[in-house]
Motif scaffolding. Structure first.
Motif, PDB file in Angstrom:
ATOM      1  N   ILE A  99      45.338  51.142  55.291  1.00 17.41           N
ATOM      2  CA  ILE A  99      44.860  49.838  55.784  1.00 17.41           C
ATOM      3  C   ILE A  99      44.205  49.058  54.632  1.00 17.41           C
ATOM      4  CG2 ILE A  99      43.162  48.756  57.330  1.00 17.41           C
ATOM      5  CD1 ILE A  99      43.749  51.143  59.298  1.00 17.41           C
ATOM      6  N   ALA A 100      43.416  49.761  53.823  1.00 16.18           N
ATOM      7  CA  ALA A 100      42.730  49.100  52.697  1.00 16.18           C
ATOM      8  C   ALA A 100      43.755  48.587  51.680  1.00 16.18           C
ATOM      9  CB  ALA A 100      41.759  50.070  52.034  1.00 16.18           C
ATOM     10  N   LEU A 101      44.778  49.382  51.440  1.00 16.19           N
ATOM     11  CA  LEU A 101      45.820  49.007  50.470  1.00 16.19           C
ATOM     12  C   LEU A 101      46.555  47.753  50.944  1.00 16.19           C
ATOM     13  CD1 LEU A 101      47.084  50.013  47.851  1.00 16.19           C
ATOM     14  CD2 LEU A 101      48.517  51.554  49.184  1.00 16.19           C
ATOM     15  N   ASP A 102      46.876  47.744  52.214  1.00 16.69           N
ATOM     16  CA  ASP A 102      47.573  46.600  52.795  1.00 16.69           C
ATOM     17  C   ASP A 102      46.731  45.329  52.627  1.00 16.69           C
ATOM     18  OD1 ASP A 102      49.812  45.655  54.321  1.00 16.69           O
ATOM     19  OD2 ASP A 102      48.425  45.400  56.009  1.00 16.69           O
ATOM     20  N   TYR A 103      45.445  45.457  52.898  1.00 11.77           N
ATOM     21  CA  TYR A 103      44.527  44.315  52.769  1.00 11.77           C
ATOM     22  C   TYR A 103      44.436  43.873  51.305  1.00 11.77           C
ATOM     23  CZ  TYR A 103      40.337  41.497  53.695  1.00 11.77           C
ATOM     24  OH  TYR A 103      39.433  40.460  53.827  1.00 11.77           O
ATOM     25  N   ALA A 104      44.342  44.866  50.408  1.00  6.92           N
ATOM     26  CA  ALA A 104      44.191  44.549  48.973  1.00  6.92           C
ATOM     27  C   ALA A 104      45.420  43.838  48.422  1.00  6.92           C
ATOM     28  CB  ALA A 104      43.928  45.832  48.187  1.00  6.92           C
ATOM     29  N   ARG A 105      46.564  44.071  49.018  1.00  6.40           N
ATOM     30  CA  ARG A 105      47.800  43.396  48.582  1.00  6.40           C
ATOM     31  C   ARG A 105      47.864  41.959  49.106  1.00  6.40           C
ATOM     32  NH1 ARG A 105      51.194  48.436  50.275  1.00  6.40           N
ATOM     33  NH2 ARG A 105      51.368  49.584  48.330  1.00  6.40           N
ATOM     34  N   LYS A 106      47.379  41.776  50.356  1.00  8.88           N
ATOM     35  CA  LYS A 106      47.567  40.479  51.021  1.00  8.88           C
ATOM     36  C   LYS A 106      46.401  39.507  50.804  1.00  8.88           C
ATOM     37  CE  LYS A 106      50.419  42.324  54.748  1.00  8.88           C
ATOM     38  NZ  LYS A 106      50.227  43.062  56.010  1.00  8.88           N
ATOM     39  N   ARG A 107      45.202  40.055  50.720  1.00  6.79           N
ATOM     40  CA  ARG A 107      44.012  39.192  50.679  1.00  6.79           C
ATOM     41  C   ARG A 107      43.808  38.673  49.256  1.00  6.79           C
ATOM     42  NH1 ARG A 107      40.618  35.733  53.070  1.00  6.79           N
ATOM     43  NH2 ARG A 107      38.416  36.176  52.690  1.00  6.79           N
ATOM     44  N   GLU A 108      43.734  37.335  49.130  1.00  5.87           N
ATOM     45  CA  GLU A 108      43.563  36.777  47.787  1.00  5.87           C
ATOM     46  C   GLU A 108      42.142  36.275  47.595  1.00  5.87           C
ATOM     47  OE1 GLU A 108      46.574  34.208  46.352  1.00  5.87           O
ATOM     48  OE2 GLU A 108      48.127  35.715  46.726  1.00  5.87           O
ATOM     49  N   ALA A 109      41.600  36.459  46.399  1.00  2.00           N
ATOM     50  CA  ALA A 109      40.297  35.897  46.018  1.00  2.00           C
ATOM     51  C   ALA A 109      40.359  35.586  44.526  1.00  2.00           C
ATOM     52  CB  ALA A 109      39.174  36.898  46.324  1.00  2.00           C
ATOM     53  N   PHE A 110      39.790  34.462  44.169  1.00  2.00           N
ATOM     54  CA  PHE A 110      39.779  34.031  42.762  1.00  2.00           C
ATOM     55  C   PHE A 110      41.187  34.031  42.167  1.00  2.00           C
ATOM     56  CE2 PHE A 110      35.665  35.850  43.867  1.00  2.00           C
ATOM     57  CZ  PHE A 110      34.842  34.760  43.603  1.00  2.00           C
ATOM     58  N   GLY A 111      42.142  33.569  42.996  1.00  2.00           N
ATOM     59  CA  GLY A 111      43.479  33.272  42.494  1.00  2.00           C
ATOM     60  C   GLY A 111      44.453  34.431  42.471  1.00  2.00           C
ATOM     61  N   LYS A 112      44.077  35.589  42.967  1.00  2.00           N
ATOM     62  CA  LYS A 112      45.045  36.691  42.994  1.00  2.00           C
ATOM     63  C   LYS A 112      44.678  37.703  44.087  1.00  2.00           C
ATOM     64  CE  LYS A 112      42.718  38.877  39.068  1.00  2.00           C
ATOM     65  NZ  LYS A 112      42.821  39.336  37.697  1.00  2.00           N
ATOM     66  N   PRO A 113      45.634  38.577  44.454  1.00  2.00           N
ATOM     67  CA  PRO A 113      45.301  39.590  45.469  1.00  2.00           C
ATOM     68  C   PRO A 113      44.121  40.431  44.980  1.00  2.00           C
ATOM     69  CG  PRO A 113      47.661  39.592  44.983  1.00  2.00           C
ATOM     70  CD  PRO A 113      47.021  38.701  43.969  1.00  2.00           C
ATOM     71  N   ILE A 114      43.213  40.772  45.904  1.00  2.00           N
ATOM     72  CA  ILE A 114      41.994  41.489  45.465  1.00  2.00           C
ATOM     73  C   ILE A 114      42.323  42.831  44.802  1.00  2.00           C
ATOM     74  CG2 ILE A 114      40.377  40.334  47.050  1.00  2.00           C
ATOM     75  CD1 ILE A 114      40.552  42.931  48.788  1.00  2.00           C
ATOM     76  N   GLY A 115      43.458  43.436  45.187  1.00  2.00           N
ATOM     77  CA  GLY A 115      43.860  44.708  44.564  1.00  2.00           C
ATOM     78  C   GLY A 115      44.171  44.574  43.086  1.00  2.00           C
ATOM     79  N   ARG A 116      44.379  43.327  42.631  1.00  2.00           N
ATOM     80  CA  ARG A 116      44.636  43.081  41.200  1.00  2.00           C
ATOM     81  C   ARG A 116      43.329  42.913  40.426  1.00  2.00           C
ATOM     82  NH1 ARG A 116      49.677  44.712  40.432  1.00  2.00           N
ATOM     83  NH2 ARG A 116      51.087  43.854  41.980  1.00  2.00           N
ATOM     84  N   HIS A 117      42.210  42.844  41.130  1.00  2.00           N
ATOM     85  CA  HIS A 117      40.909  42.822  40.439  1.00  2.00           C
ATOM     86  C   HIS A 117      40.551  44.273  40.102  1.00  2.00           C
ATOM     87  CE1 HIS A 117      39.931  38.570  40.979  1.00  2.00           C
ATOM     88  NE2 HIS A 117      40.447  38.663  42.206  1.00  2.00           N
ATOM     89  N   GLY A 118      40.065  44.450  38.881  1.00  2.00           N
ATOM     90  CA  GLY A 118      39.852  45.811  38.363  1.00  2.00           C
ATOM     91  C   GLY A 118      39.018  46.721  39.253  1.00  2.00           C
ATOM     92  N   GLU A 119      37.934  46.192  39.798  1.00  2.00           N
ATOM     93  CA  GLU A 119      37.025  47.038  40.582  1.00  2.00           C
ATOM     94  C   GLU A 119      37.707  47.572  41.843  1.00  2.00           C
ATOM     95  OE1 GLU A 119      33.836  48.045  40.398  1.00  2.00           O
ATOM     96  OE2 GLU A 119      33.347  47.161  38.456  1.00  2.00           O
ATOM     97  N   ILE A 120      38.482  46.696  42.494  1.00  2.00           N
ATOM     98  CA  ILE A 120      39.165  47.118  43.730  1.00  2.00           C
ATOM     99  C   ILE A 120      40.292  48.077  43.368  1.00  2.00           C
ATOM    100  CG2 ILE A 120      40.582  46.321  45.684  1.00  2.00           C
ATOM    101  CD1 ILE A 120      37.754  45.522  46.133  1.00  2.00           C
TER     102      ILE A 120
END
Ligand SMILES: Cc1cc2nc3c(=O)[nH]c(=O)nc-3n(C[C@H](O)[C@H](O)[C@H](O)COP(=O)(O)OP(=O)(O)OC[C@H]3O[C@@H](n4cnc5c(N)ncnc54)[C@H](O)[C@@H]3O)c2cc1C
Length: 390
Positions: A270-291
Motif C-alpha cells: 500500500i505504501a509503495l503504491d502511494y509513493a508511486r502515485k502521490r506527488e510532492a515538490f514536482g515528483k512522486p514522493i517515492g523519488r524523494h531520497g528519504e521515502i
C-alpha cells in the motif's frame, strides 16, 4: 543442503491463498462485524465457510483431523499469504490462540481428550482460549503463578484471576495454566488443565480495551472460582506444565511471525503504491531520497524476516525444539515488522493514521506483537543467558 526455493506445490498453495485472501477476505475488512474487539463470532463463521469452500481451512492441522497437514516451512509460506489480511487467519482457522492450542492438544492430549475437544475444534465448531497471564502474577515470568488448584478427591478445584485472555468470549474451552497444590502422595506444581468455558466457576469479569483489534472475542479478564476439573481433564501430567508451555510456545512464536510478515507485506504494498502515485515538490514522493530509503529499508527487513522464519522452521521440521532459535526469530521479526509498519504509516502521511487503509491496523497489531509470546527484552535476556553459558 540449503534451499531458498519453495517447491512448486508450496508456490501453488501460496498463490491460491493470496488470491483467496485478496479477492474474498479483504472486502470484509470494512464489515461492521469487524469490531474494535475483533471480528464477531457471526463473521468468523461466515469467513470459515469461505475458506472451507476454497479448500484452505486449517492448513496446519494434521490431515487426520481434517487439515492440510503442512510442515513448518510450508506453513511459513502459507501463513504469510494468509496474513495479507488480519482476517485471513480467522477465515482459515489458523489464528492465535487457536492454532497454538490445536498444536498443543495434538502433541499432548489423550485420545479421549482429542475426541472431545480437538476433533470438533479443528473442524471449526468452536474456538478456544489459553489462560496463563495474571494481573500481578504470571506474565513475562510465568513462574509467578498465583492461580492455584487444590485437590478435592480426584478432582481439582481452580481459583484465581487471569487477564489478557484472547478470545475468552465465545470460546468453547480454555487451557488453564495453574499451580497445583501437592497433597499427600498426590503430585503438585505447574500444570495445564482443560475446561469447557460454560462450566460453573468461570466468569468473564472484564473486557479490556486494547491497541490491537484482530482477534475474535477480544481480550478478557477471567475469574476462576472453585472451578471443578475432573482428573481426566488434566492435560499431560500434573507438575509438567512448563514442558508443555515450551511445546506450545516455540512454534506459536513462529506462526505469529509468519502471519504478521504477511500483514507487513500488505502495508508495504500500500505504501509503495502511494509513493508511486502521490506527488510532492514536482515528483512522486517515492523519488524523494528519504521515502525511497524507507521503502528500501522495508524491503530488506521483510526479506530478512522471511529468511529467519524459514531457517527456524527448517530446524523444527528436522525435529529440533528450536527454543533458542524461535526466541531470536520472534524478537528480530517482531521488532523489524513494527519498524516496517511504522515507516508505511509515515509514507502515507495523514492517511497513514486513518482507518482508510489497513496500514493503521497493522501498525497497532505489530506494536502489540512485541509484547505477547514473550516481550523482546525477555527473549534477549534469555538468549544472552544461553550464549553466556556457552
Ligand atoms: C494482544 C495480547 C494478547 C495476549 N493474549 C494472551 C492470551 O491469550 N493468554 C495469555 O495467557 N496471555 C496473553 N497475553 C499476555 C502476554 O503473554 C503478556 O503480556 C506477556 O507475557 C508479558 O507479561 P506482562 O504483561 O505481565 O508483563 P510484565 O511481566 O509485567 O513485564 C513488563 C515488562 O518488563 C520487562 N521485563 C520483564 N522481564 C524482563 C527481563 N528478564 N529482562 C528485561 N526486561 C524484562 C519487559 O519489557 C516487559 O514488557 C496477551 C498480551 C497481549 C498484549
Amino acid at each position: 543442503m540449503i534451499s531458498f526455493e519453495p517447491t512448486p506445490e508450496q508456490d501453488a498453495l501460496r498463490q491460491r491463498i493470496e488470491r483467496f485472501v485478496m479477492e474474498q477476505i479483504v472486502p470484509y475488512e470494512k464489515d461492521p462485524r469487524n469490531t474494535s474487539h475483533g471480528p464477531t463470532e457471526e463473521l468468523r463463521i461466515e469467513l470459515n465457510a469461505l475458506a472451507r469452500d476454497a479448500g484452505l481451512f486449517a492448513p496446519h492441522v494434521p490431515q487426520k483431523w481434517g487439515g492440510l497437514g503442512l510442515d513448518h516451512v510450508s506453513m511459513a509460506i502459507a501463513f504469510e499469504a494468509c496474513g495479507l489480511s488480519p482476517l485471513g487467519p480467522i477465515a482459515m482457522h489458523c489464528a492465535a490462540p487457536d492454532e497454538g492450542n490445536m498444536n498443543l492438544l495434538d502433541k499432548v492430549a489423550t485420545e479421549a481428550q482429542k475426541q472431545r475437544w480437538l476433533k470438533p475444534f479443528a473442524a471449526g465448531e468452536f474456538r478456544s482460549c489459553f489462560s496463563m497471564t495474571e494481573p500481578w502474577g504470571a506474565g513475562a515470568d510465568p513462574s509467578e503463578l498465583r492461580t492455584k488448584a487444590r485437590y478435592d478427591g480426584e478432582d481439582l478445584l481452580v481459583s484465581g484471576v487471569k487477564w489478557l485472555i484472547t478470545g475468552a468470549q465465545g470460546a468453547g474451552f480454555t487451557i488453564i495454566f495453574c499451580d497445583v497444590q501437592a497433597e499427600g502422595d498426590k503430585p503438585g506444581g505447574p500444570t495445564m488443565l482443560i475446561s469447557d468455558m460454560d462450566a460453573d466457576g468461570i466468569t468473564l469479569t472484564r473486557q479490556l480495551d486494547t491497541l490491537d483489534s484482530s482477534f475474535t472475542g477480544g481480550h478478557w479478564e477471567v475469574t476462576f472460582d472453585n472451578l471443578r476439573i475432573p482428573a481426566e481433564n488434566v492435560l499431560g501430567e500434573v507438575g509438567q506444565g512448563f514442558r508443555y508451555v515450551q511445546v506450545r510456545l516455540a512454534p506459536a512464536r513462529l506462526t505469529h511471525c509468519m502471519r504478521w510478515l504477511g500483514g507487513a507485506m500488505r502495508a508495504q504494498g500500500i505504501a509503495l503504491d502511494y509513493a508511486r502515485k502521490r506527488e510532492a515538490f514536482g515528483k512522486p514522493i517515492g523519488r524523494h531520497g528519504e521515502i525511497g530509503a524507507m521503502l528500501a529499508e522495508n524491503e530488506m527487513e521483510l526479506q530478512q524476516s522471511r529468511l529467519m522464519i524459514w531457517w527456524a522452521c527448517a530446524l523444527l521440521d528436522k525435529g529440533e525444539q528450536g527454543r533458542h532459535e524461535s526466541s531470536m526469530v520472534k524478537t528480530a521479526v517482531s521488532e523489524a515488522l513494527f519498524r516496517v509498519a511504522d515507516r508505511c504509516v509515515q509514507i502515507l502521511g495523514g492517511m497513514g493514521v486513518t482507518g482508510d487503509t489497513v496500514v493503521e491496523q497493522i501498525f497497532r497489531e505489530t506494536r502489540a506483537f512485541r509484547i505477547y509470546d514473550g516481550p523482546s527484552e525477555v527473549h534477549k535476556w534469555a538468549i544472552s543467558r544461553r550464549i553466556m553459558k556457552g
